[in-house]
Design a protein around this motif. Structure first.
Motif, PDB file in Angstrom:
ATOM      1  N   VAL A  68       0.845  -1.197   0.000  1.00 55.48           N
ATOM      2  CA  VAL A  68       0.000   0.000   0.000  1.00 55.48           C
ATOM      3  C   VAL A  68       0.878   1.245   0.000  1.00 55.48           C
ATOM      4  CG1 VAL A  68      -1.640   1.346   1.366  1.00 55.48           C
ATOM      5  CG2 VAL A  68      -1.975  -1.118   1.092  1.00 55.48           C
ATOM      6  N   ARG A  69       1.912   1.231   0.845  1.00 55.61           N
ATOM      7  CA  ARG A  69       2.821   2.383   0.915  1.00 55.61           C
ATOM      8  C   ARG A  69       3.700   2.467  -0.341  1.00 55.61           C
ATOM      9  NH1 ARG A  69       3.186   0.334   6.202  1.00 55.61           N
ATOM     10  NH2 ARG A  69       5.209  -0.639   5.745  1.00 55.61           N
ATOM     11  N   MET A  70       4.140   1.307  -0.841  1.00 59.74           N
ATOM     12  CA  MET A  70       4.995   1.319  -2.033  1.00 59.74           C
ATOM     13  C   MET A  70       4.275   1.896  -3.239  1.00 59.74           C
ATOM     14  SD  MET A  70       6.982  -2.333  -1.791  1.00 59.74           S
ATOM     15  CE  MET A  70       8.087  -2.718  -0.431  1.00 59.74           C
ATOM     16  N   LYS A  71       3.015   1.541  -3.388  1.00 62.77           N
ATOM     17  CA  LYS A  71       2.252   2.067  -4.531  1.00 62.77           C
ATOM     18  C   LYS A  71       2.092   3.573  -4.436  1.00 62.77           C
ATOM     19  CE  LYS A  71      -1.913   1.308  -7.281  1.00 62.77           C
ATOM     20  NZ  LYS A  71      -1.129   1.250  -8.539  1.00 62.77           N
ATOM     21  N   GLU A  72       1.865   4.062  -3.239  1.00 64.01           N
ATOM     22  CA  GLU A  72       1.730   5.502  -3.051  1.00 64.01           C
ATOM     23  C   GLU A  72       3.018   6.229  -3.414  1.00 64.01           C
ATOM     24  OE1 GLU A  72       0.655   5.831   1.010  1.00 64.01           O
ATOM     25  OE2 GLU A  72      -1.469   5.269   0.712  1.00 64.01           O
ATOM     26  N   ARG A  73       4.159   5.580  -3.197  1.00 63.60           N
ATOM     27  CA  ARG A  73       5.459   6.217  -3.446  1.00 63.60           C
ATOM     28  C   ARG A  73       6.010   5.930  -4.836  1.00 63.60           C
ATOM     29  NH1 ARG A  73       7.929   4.367   2.444  1.00 63.60           N
ATOM     30  NH2 ARG A  73       6.493   5.634   3.722  1.00 63.60           N
ATOM     31  N   GLY A  74       5.250   5.242  -5.673  1.00 61.49           N
ATOM     32  CA  GLY A  74       5.656   5.043  -7.053  1.00 61.49           C
ATOM     33  C   GLY A  74       6.598   3.889  -7.304  1.00 61.49           C
ATOM     34  N   HIS A  75       6.725   2.971  -6.360  1.00 60.22           N
ATOM     35  CA  HIS A  75       7.574   1.802  -6.562  1.00 60.22           C
ATOM     36  C   HIS A  75       6.837   0.759  -7.409  1.00 60.22           C
ATOM     37  CE1 HIS A  75      10.584   3.186  -3.705  1.00 60.22           C
ATOM     38  NE2 HIS A  75       9.619   3.455  -2.843  1.00 60.22           N
ATOM     39  N   ARG A  76       7.614  -0.136  -8.023  1.00 61.98           N
ATOM     40  CA  ARG A  76       7.046  -1.264  -8.761  1.00 61.98           C
ATOM     41  C   ARG A  76       7.719  -2.533  -8.259  1.00 61.98           C
ATOM     42  NH1 ARG A  76       7.203  -0.942 -14.709  1.00 61.98           N
ATOM     43  NH2 ARG A  76       5.138  -1.912 -14.646  1.00 61.98           N
ATOM     44  N   VAL A  77       6.952  -3.627  -8.154  1.00 67.53           N
ATOM     45  CA  VAL A  77       7.357  -4.761  -7.329  1.00 67.53           C
ATOM     46  C   VAL A  77       7.348  -6.072  -8.113  1.00 67.53           C
ATOM     47  CG1 VAL A  77       6.890  -6.001  -5.175  1.00 67.53           C
ATOM     48  CG2 VAL A  77       6.326  -3.558  -5.355  1.00 67.53           C
ATOM     49  N   LEU A  78       8.400  -6.881  -7.884  1.00 68.16           N
ATOM     50  CA  LEU A  78       8.451  -8.265  -8.341  1.00 68.16           C
ATOM     51  C   LEU A  78       8.293  -9.161  -7.123  1.00 68.16           C
ATOM     52  CD1 LEU A  78      11.642  -8.093 -10.627  1.00 68.16           C
ATOM     53  CD2 LEU A  78       9.295  -7.428 -11.194  1.00 68.16           C
TER      54      LEU A  78
END
Length: 641
Positions: free
Chosen positions: A460-470
Motif C-alpha cells: 500500500v505504501r509502495m504504490k503511493e510512493r511510485g515503486h514497482r514490485v516483483l
C-alpha cells in the motif's frame, strides 16, 4: 524464381507459355513457420521502404546473392548501392581504402586484432560498455586460439550481447564459412531473437523451434540453398559435404528441447562455434543434453552462465570436461587435487587452471554507475491459524520425526510446513473465505498469513510512493492465491510461471515494462522467472519464500538489478521466525560462505542427510508448543477468575 502466367500473357498467348517472376517465402512476425507464404518481389520492395529493419535485411540478402562483401558503410552510401547492386555493379571495390582494408584482413596475424571501441557493425543496438568490449576481445582471442571457454559474468551484465557481438565479428572480420549453433533455454529464446535483430541484423539467424510441421518448413526453406544456386564451390563428394556446402544461414538458434528432438538434423552439420546459454545445465555427464552436444562437431565452444560457482567440485569438472576432455580427463584426479580449498596453495592452483577458460566480472566492479542493491531479511511471525496448522502437522507426523528412518516421508512433511509458512489456505482449500463481500474476503485472506499481512501493508505504501514490485515464490499455488489478493486490491499485475509459453512470456514482460501505470506487481515463479528476463523497470523485489539453492534467488534479484536500472533496488526476503524457513536460511548461508574460493560443495534438498532433515524439521518446534501450552494455561486461569 517461380514459373507463373500473368493475366497479360493469358490474353496474348491464349494460355501458352510461362514467365518467371521473383517471389520470396516470407516468415510473418508473431506467427510460426507453418504460416509462411509466398510474396512477390515488388510487394516486398514496397513494404521494405517503410520498415528500417526489413530494409536492412533485404539489402544484406541482395548483397549475398550478388556476392558482394559485407562491410560497414554510411547510410548515404547504402542508399546509393541498392540500385547499382541490382545491376551487378560493385562500387565497394572502386574505393582504394576498402581494397586495402580487405587485404589487411586476409593477411593479419592471429591475436593481433583488438577492438579499441565499440565496432561499427553493432551500431544498430548501441555501443558496448568497456567491460563488454573486453569480453568481445576475449571471446575473439579464444576463438583464434581454438580454446573452449566459459563467459561467467554476473547476471545482468549482458552475456547475450557480448556473444552476439562475437558472432557478428566473426562474420564481419573473418568471412567464416561454417555456421554457428546457439542453444538456449526455451524461456530465454524470445530475448535472444530480439537481441540478434537489434545488434546484428546482418546475420541470417534461423529460429529452429516449433512443432513438427513448422520445423519441416524450416528444414525445407531456411537451412539449405538449392543445389543450382551454390556457386563457386567444388562438387561435394558426400551427402554431408553437399549439405555443408549448401548452408545458407549464419546462426541456428534453438533450444535444449530441440537438440533432443532434432539431433539427427543438427548433427548433420559442422559448426564454427557452439554457444550454450545457462551452461551450468551441462553439469550432469549422464544427461542426454550433455551427451548430444558433446558429440557435435565444432571448432570452438563457449558456455554462458552467471552462476558458475554454485556447483560442487564434480559438477565444475563436468563443465570443464565438456569444454576440453583431453585436459580434464579424470574426475578422481581433479577432486584429489582440490580436496581442501581452505589451503591457499590449492586455491591459487585452481585459479591458474581456470583462468584460460573462464572470464567473470561482477556488477560492483564494472558498473560503478549502477544504482546500489540492498537486501533485507524480514522475519515474520506465524498468524494464529498458521500456528495451529504448524503444530498439527508436527503432531500428526510425530512418529516419523522420532524414528528418523523415513527420509521420503520427512521431505513430504517439510513441504507441508513450507506451505504452512506461506499461507494456510495452501494446505486446506476448505479454509478459503466463503463470503461474497469483497472487503471481508480480502480481510480474511490477508489476516490468515503473517507474510501476506506484512506485504499487504508494505505494498500500500509502495504504490503511493511510485515503486514497482516483483514477487517471487517456489509455489505456483501461492501465485494463484496472490492473484486473488491482487484482484481484490484492484492492482494491475502480470504473471510468469513454467506454464507460460515463450511468446506469451515476452508479451507479458513488454506489457509490464511499457505500461507502468497499468502494472504494479509482477508475480513470478523463482525458476521460470529467473532466466532471460529484463525487468529493470521494477525497483523492489520480494522473495516470498527462499530457494534451497541461493543462486536461484540471486538470479531472481538480477531481473531488476541489471543494466538499464535507474533506481536503487530493494530486496525483501521473507522468513517466518522459528520455523523450518529460518533453519533453511541458515543452511543456505553456509553454502554461500566459500563462494569467494571459486568452488564449493553445494547440496540440494534432495541431498540432505538424515540428521540435517531432523534438525531442520524440529527447529522452533519446542517454542511453538511452549507457546501453545502457555496460551492454554492462561485461558484456564481466565476461565476460573
Amino acid at each position: 524464381q517461380k514459373q507463373t502466367r500473368s493475366p497479360e500473357q493469358d490474353s496474348k498467348d491464349k494460355g501458352k507459355g510461362l514467365t518467371s517472376i521473383k517471389e520470396y517465402f516470407v516468415k510473418w512476425k508473431g506467427k510460426s513457420f507453418i504460416h509462411c507464404s509466398w510474396v512477390k518481389h515488388d510487394d516486398v520492395v514496397k513494404v521494405a521502404k517503410y520498415s528500417a529493419g526489413l530494409n536492412m535485411r533485404f539489402k544484406h540478402y541482395q548483397r549475398s546473392v550478388y556476392g558482394m562483401p559485407q562491410v560497414a558503410t554510411s547510410g548515404k552510401l547504402e542508399d546509393q548501392e541498392v540500385g547499382d547492386m541490382v545491376n551487378g555493379i560493385d562500387p565497394l571495390w572502386v574505393l582504394a581504402d576498402r581494397v586495402i582494408a580487405q587485404q589487411e584482413k586476409k593477411g593479419r596475424k592471429v591475436g593481433r586484432r583488438k577492438y579499441g571501441e565499440s565496432p561499427g557493425f553493432l551500431a544498430g543496438g548501441g555501443s558496448l560498455h568497456p567491460y563488454q568490449l573486453e569480453g568481445l576481445n576475449w571471446l575473439y582471442f579464444a576463438w583464434e586460439q581454438r580454446k573452449n571457454v566459459i563467459l561467467a559474468d554476473e547476471m545482468g551484465l549482458g552475456k547475450t550481447i557480448q556473444s552476439i557481438a562475437f558472432l557478428a565479428a566473426l562474420k564481419e572480420e573473418e568471412q567464416v564459412q561454417k555456421p554457428h549453433l546457439v542453444v538456449v533455454p526455451l524461456s530465454t529464446f524470445p530475448n535472444w531473437e530480439r537481441e540478434f535483430a537489434l545488434w546484428a541484423p546482418q546475420l541470417n539467424v534461423v529460429p529452429f523451434i516449433g512443432n513438427q510441421a513448422g520445423r519441416t518448413v524450416i528444414k525445407t526453406h531456411e537451412l539449405y540453398a538449392d543445389p543450382s544456386q551454390v556457386k563457386g564451390k567444388t562438387k561435394a563428394h558426400s551427402r554431408h559435404a553437399e549439405l555443408q556446402a549448401r548452408v545458407k544461414f549464419h546462426v541456428l538458434l534453438t533450444t535444449y528441447e530441440m537438440v533432443g528432438s532434432e539431433t539427427g538434423t543438427l548433427r548433420s552439420l559442422e559448426y564454427e562455434t557452439l554457444i550454450v546459454d545457462e551452461g551450468h545445465r551441462l553439469k550432469n555427464q549422464q544427461s542426454k543434453l550433455f551427451q548430444q552436444l558433446h558429440n557435435f562437431k565444432t571448432r570452438q565452444r563457449t558456455l554462458l552462465t552467471g552462476t558458475p560457482l554454485q556447483n560442487n567440485l564434480s559438477e565444475l569438472w563436468m563443465l570443464l570436461h565438456f569444454l576440453d576432455a583431453s585436459k580434464f580427463q579424470s574426475l578422481g584426479d581433479f577432486e584429489a587435487d582440490f580436496s581442501d580449498l581452505s589451503h591457499g596453495d590449492q586455491i591459487a592452483k585452481l585459479h591458474e587452471l581456470l583462468s584460460p577458460h573462464l572470464l567473470r566480472r561482477l556488477k560492483k566492479d564494472v558498473l560503478k554507475q549502477l544504482p546500489p542493491k540492498k537486501e533485507q531479511i524480514v522475519r515474520v511471525e506465524l498468524s494464529p491459524l498458521q500456528k495451529d496448522w504448524y503444530r498439527g502437522i508436527l503432531t500428526k507426523n510425530f512418529p516419523n520425526l522420532t524414528n528418523g528412518k523415513q527420509t521420503g516421508r520427512l521431505k513430504s512433511v517439510m513441504m507441508e510446513l513450507r506451505k504452512c509458512c506461506n499461507h494456510p489456505f495452501l494446505i486446506d482449500e476448505q479454509e478459503w473465505p466463503v463470503t461474497r463481500d469483497p472487503k471481508q474476503f480480502l480481510q480474511q485472506l490477508v489476516q490468515a498469513s503473517g507474510k501476506l499481512a506484512l506485504i499487504d501493508s508494505m505494498l500500500v505504501r509502495m504504490k503511493e510512493r511510485g515503486h514497482r514490485v516483483l514477487i517471487y515464490s517456489q509455489f505456483t499455488t501461492l501465485l494463484d492465491l496472490l492473484e486473488e489478493w491482487l484482484a481484490a486490491r484492484q492492482w494491475g499485475y502480470q504473471r510468469i510461471d513454467g506454464s507460460v509459453g515463450g511468446a506469451d512470456r515476452q508479451s507479458r514482460i513488454d506489457q509490464f515494462n511499457r505500461r507502468p501505470a497499468d502494472n504494479f506487481v509482477f508475480l513470478l515463479s523463482t525458476k521460470a522467472g529467473g532466466l532471460g528476463i529484463n525487468l529493470a523497470s521494477a525497483d523492489t523485489v520480494i522473495i516470498y519464500d527462499s530457494d534451497w539453492n541461493p543462486h536461484n534467488d540471486l538470479q531472481a534479484q538480477s531481473r531488476a538489478h541489471r543494466l538499464g536500472q535507474l533506481k536503487p533496488v530493494m530486496i525483501y526476503r521473507l522468513v517466518t521466525r522459528l520455523t523450518i524457513e529460518e533453519r533453511m536460511m541458515q543452511q543456505t548461508k553456509k553454502k554461500m560462505m566459500l563462494e569467494h574460493l571459486v568452488v564449493h560443495k553445494m547440496n540440494t534438498a534432495a541431498d540432505l542427510k538424515q540428521d540435517e532433515l531432523d534438525d531442520i524439521l524440529r527447529y522452533g518446534a519446542a517454542e511453538l508448543f511452549a507457546d501453545a501450552v502457555a496460551a492454554s494455561q492462561k485461558a484456564q486461569q481466565d476461565a476460573t477468575t
